[in-house]
Design a protein around this motif. Structure first.
Motif, PDB file in Angstrom:
ATOM      1  N   HIS A  76      26.268   2.668  24.334  1.00 24.31           N
ATOM      2  CA  HIS A  76      24.959   2.874  23.702  1.00 24.31           C
ATOM      3  C   HIS A  76      23.861   2.172  24.494  1.00 24.31           C
ATOM      4  N   ASP A  87      24.557  -5.285  26.817  1.00 26.79           N
ATOM      5  CA  ASP A  87      25.263  -4.814  25.616  1.00 26.79           C
ATOM      6  C   ASP A  87      25.043  -3.309  25.451  1.00 26.79           C
ATOM      7  N   GLY A  88      26.080  -2.532  25.670  1.00 28.17           N
ATOM      8  CA  GLY A  88      25.985  -1.074  25.551  1.00 28.17           C
ATOM      9  C   GLY A  88      25.523  -0.421  26.845  1.00 28.17           C
ATOM     10  N   GLU A 121      23.766   2.764  17.797  1.00 25.85           N
ATOM     11  CA  GLU A 121      25.028   2.050  17.577  1.00 25.85           C
ATOM     12  C   GLU A 121      24.783   0.787  16.763  1.00 25.85           C
ATOM     13  N   GLU A 122      23.664   0.111  17.059  1.00 19.70           N
ATOM     14  CA  GLU A 122      23.399  -1.190  16.436  1.00 19.70           C
ATOM     15  C   GLU A 122      22.929  -1.076  14.986  1.00 19.70           C
ATOM     16  N   HIS A 183      32.446  -2.655  28.244  1.00 24.14           N
ATOM     17  CA  HIS A 183      31.486  -3.431  27.448  1.00 24.14           C
ATOM     18  C   HIS A 183      31.605  -4.900  27.821  1.00 24.14           C
ATOM     19  N   GLN A 186      31.090 -10.267  24.609  1.00 21.43           N
ATOM     20  CA  GLN A 186      30.277 -10.781  23.499  1.00 21.43           C
ATOM     21  C   GLN A 186      30.919 -11.981  22.819  1.00 21.43           C
ATOM     22  N   HIS A 352      32.333  -1.103  17.681  1.00 22.74           N
ATOM     23  CA  HIS A 352      31.871  -0.328  18.840  1.00 22.74           C
ATOM     24  C   HIS A 352      32.053   1.151  18.543  1.00 22.74           C
TER      25      HIS A 352
END
Ligand SMILES: [Zn+2]
Length: 405
Positions: A76, A87-88, A121-122, A183, A186, A352
């Motif tokens: 994403h 991130d993504g 996505e978030e 990815h 995190q 995810h």
């Protein structure tokens, strides 16, 4: 095919300009920054020779032309408020670079690379909206009820963006032989254990419960201790008991969080009449989650009635764990070994798009280290060497899928 690392890194830095804040990005779904980023990505896909479009939910999708079968690679490009630049974004640009490198090499294989950036996505409006839509799990009614914190509706946001009314792209199980998502981790595990590649075994399931104690409000100075129906103390004892119970039934990967607690009426001179805690727990195994849930019920049952306080637990949220494909995971492991880098099999503690795709087609995820384990923050970062290593392992994995087809 020859991966162009400099081009990959340049694309990542260019994408990070949309909504840039310091080192990170603030690129919430369907804001002007997010839409500009989507438009840029569409152009990059087209320049690479993919058949690209932005669909009715905002997914940016680039298909390899002239092939019947393809590996779908993506993630994403939206972010959380003041989020990280990788991130993504990294998973999407891995897909773009691999697809581009394949076409530049003269595409001597019949297995294409389709690239996708899943919308929202978030969860600015609806978490995983793009992948749910792609897999046929997001109805028009779902779009109607999804709203952001300001109360704006997803339908309105799509209209403003000019996406409303466009056809939605969908998964084609006869074409898409696998979904791969690269990815950032995190979290701190890869870094602290000295590993470079995380092979995701599954995405954790999530459950949330309330534990509520009901007693009686009384003057906290005049009521003798043994005559109180103290909901606050009862809850504290129950939480303490629960931590010990979780320790007994946990797996090495289990995590839990006492995330919110409320005492009513909430004054220093009043014995709490009620108290409630929000408990969240995660694991990759449904059986472990069941055991943890049973311990919550047992802790509540044991505490119930003691000191005149009623205790009960209520389930609020239940999201099942999503297993990744074991064959693909093994291929990633072999690819990492082939590159001479240490890898680690690990669950993903965060959600995810892969958790939606894995219900339909063989799906795998690969993690690379996050510096200091930081993410969902402007400080999020990863060494360029690790970013390049990640795409090498992903490309090698696709090469082995190609050999198996
Ligand atoms: Zn992400």
């Amino acid at each position: 095919m020859q991966i162009n690392y400099l081009r990959l890194l340049a694309d990542l830095r260019r994408l990070a300009k949309f909504g840039q804040v310091g080192r990170g990005v603030h690129r919430l779904s369907f804001t002007p920054e997010d839409r500009e980023a989507r438009h840029w990505l569409l152009q990059r896909m087209t320049e690479a020779g993919l058949d690209a479009q932005i669909d009715g939910i905002g997914n940016v999708y680039g298909q390899t032309k002239g092939v019947d079968k393809a590996v779908l690679v993506g993630s994403h490009t939206d972010s959380v408020p003041n989020g990280g630049w990788l991130d993504g974004a990294m998973g999407v640009l891995y897909g773009l670079e691999i697809a581009r490198a394949r076409l530049e090499a003269g595409a001597r294989t019949d297995l294409g690379i389709d690239v996708i950036s899943f919308a929202d996505e978030e969860g600015t409006y609806r978490a995983l909206a793009g992948s749910l839509s792609f897999c046929g799990h997001l109805s028009e009614a779902d779009v109607e009820v999804a709203t952001n914190q300001q109360g704006k509706n997803l339908r309105e946001a799509l209209s403003e963006a000019g996406y409303a009314g466009r056809p939605r792209v969908t998964l084609d199980p006869s074409r898409h032989v696998a979904y791969l998502e690269g990815h950032i981790e995190q979290g701190p595990r890869l870094e602290t254990e000295g590993k470079k590649i995380g092979i995701v075994t599954g995405i954790v399931g999530i459950r949330r419960c309330h534990v509520t104690c009901t007693g009686q409000a009384d003057h906290a100075g005049t009521t003798p201790m043994h005559l109180r129906k103290d909901a606050g103390s009862a809850l504290i004892k129950c939480c303490h008991d629960l931590i010990q119970r979780f320790e007994q039934v946990r797996s090495p990967d289990s995590v839990w969080n006492f995330g919110h607690i409320v005492f009513e009426p909430g004054a220093g001179n009043v014995v709490p009449s009620s108290a409630r805690v929000l408990v969240e727990f995660r694991d990759v195994s449904e059986a472990t989650l069941d055991r943890m849930q049973a311990e919550i019920q047992a802790a509540a049952a044991t505490a119930n009635g003691q000191g005149g306080v009623g205790v009960q637990s209520t389930e609020l949220i239940r999201i099942s764990p999503a297993e990744m494909d074991a064959n693909l995971a093994a291929m990633i492991e072999v690819a990492a070994r082939g590159r001479g880098v240490p890898s680690l099999r690990m669950p993903s503690g965060a959600g995810h798009d892969a958790m939606v795709l894995t219900r339909h087609i063989p799906t795998a995820m690969l993690f690379i280290p996050s510096i200091g384990g930081r993410s969902h923050d402007l400080a999020e970062d990863t060494d360029a060497a690790d970013i390049c290593l990640g795409i090498d392992v992903l490309a090698d994995t696709i090469r082995s899928i190609n050999r198996k087809i």
